[in-house]
Design a protein around this motif. Structure first.
Motif, PDB file in Angstrom:
ATOM      1  N   TYR A   1       4.364  10.517  -0.297  1.00 55.01           N
ATOM      2  CA  TYR A   1       3.858   9.170  -0.060  1.00 55.01           C
ATOM      3  C   TYR A   1       5.006   8.197   0.170  1.00 55.01           C
ATOM      4  N   SER A   2       4.683   7.133   0.842  1.00 55.12           N
ATOM      5  CA  SER A   2       5.636   6.052   1.085  1.00 55.12           C
ATOM      6  C   SER A   2       4.917   4.729   0.830  1.00 55.12           C
ATOM      7  N   ARG A   3       5.688   3.716   0.512  1.00 54.81           N
ATOM      8  CA  ARG A   3       5.113   2.403   0.248  1.00 54.81           C
ATOM      9  C   ARG A   3       5.327   1.534   1.486  1.00 54.81           C
TER      10      ARG A   3
ATOM     11  N   ARG B   1       4.571  -2.464   3.256  1.00 52.03           N
ATOM     12  CA  ARG B   1       4.209  -3.877   3.086  1.00 52.03           C
ATOM     13  C   ARG B   1       3.486  -4.267   4.369  1.00 52.03           C
TER      14      ARG B   1
ATOM     15  N   ALA C   1       0.837  -1.207   0.000  1.00 54.33           N
ATOM     16  CA  ALA C   1       0.000   0.000   0.000  1.00 54.33           C
ATOM     17  C   ALA C   1       0.865   1.247   0.000  1.00 54.33           C
ATOM     18  N   ASP C   2       0.387   2.271  -0.692  1.00 54.43           N
ATOM     19  CA  ASP C   2       1.016   3.587  -0.641  1.00 54.43           C
ATOM     20  C   ASP C   2       0.211   4.415   0.347  1.00 54.43           C
TER      21      ASP C   2
ATOM     22  N   GLU D   1       0.054   8.296   2.617  1.00 54.27           N
ATOM     23  CA  GLU D   1       0.513   9.669   2.653  1.00 54.27           C
ATOM     24  C   GLU D   1       1.222   9.937   3.973  1.00 54.27           C
TER      25      GLU D   1
END
Length: 192
Positions: free
Chosen positions: A107-109, A111, A98-99, A101
């Motif tokens: 944004y960051s990804r 797991r 998931a990305d 905010e």
């Protein structure tokens, strides 16, 4: 709001207010209205203009609440979808990518491994951890409450708009009546 002078017709129709918003009265007979209210034309017009301004202030507040609710409902629905996705992935052994905010526009990804709980922002910088089932129940209840509140706000705004229209018509009627009365009080050019 002080509304004493214009309430006689409102009580006849049976509706004097809605959730603190006073009902405006339609004035059929301006002379009777002025006599009953004990006001002269300029005082009546000033009172009605003040009432109109009060309605406008209330309308601005209600519109702000409506905008807030209209923004809140999609957020709650997104949260419900996310919790449902987490529950659907549970037991599959598959991680969810998931990305999210971090800050406005950044944004960051992440797991997300299987989880039995989620954290929900409750407001006022408070976050609590809930099981997925509890989160779903809470979010559905919040969604129902937000939709119900929005329905009430829409009805309040419609009522308020009706009161604004009635007040504007009353202002026009009082003003026109006064112009008509002044026309008859002035000596005609033939009499001078």
């Amino acid at each position: 709001m002080e509304m004493a002078a214009a309430s006689s017709s409102a009580t006849e129709s049976g509706l004097t207010e809605r959730r603190g918003i006073p009902a405006a009265s339609f004035v059929e007979d301006v002379q009777s209205y002025l006599n009953q209210s004990g006001l002269d034309v300029s005082s009546a017009l000033a009172f009605l203009q003040e009432r109109l301004q009060q309605y406008r202030v209330v309308e601005m507040k209600l519109l702000a609440q409506q905008r807030d609710l209209q923004a809140k409902i999609p957020d709650i629905e997104k949260c419900l979808d996310i919790v449902a996705t987490l529950q659907a992935k549970k037991g599959s052994g598959e991680a969810l990518i998931a990305d999210f905010e971090v800050s406005e526009g950044i944004y960051s990804r992440a797991r997300i491994e299987e989880s039995d709980s989620v954290c929900l922002w409750l407001g006022a910088n408070v976050m609590l951890e809930y099981s997925c089932e509890q989160a779903t129940i809470l979010l559905k209840k919040n969604l129902e409450n937000a939709k119900a509140s929005l329905e009430v706000l829409v009805a309040d705004l419609q009522f308020l708009r009706d009161q604004v229209t009635i007040t504007q018509v009353t202002i026009a009627r009082v003003y026109n009546w006064d112009v008509h009365q002044r026309k008859f009080r002035q000596p005609s050019p033939k009499e001078s």
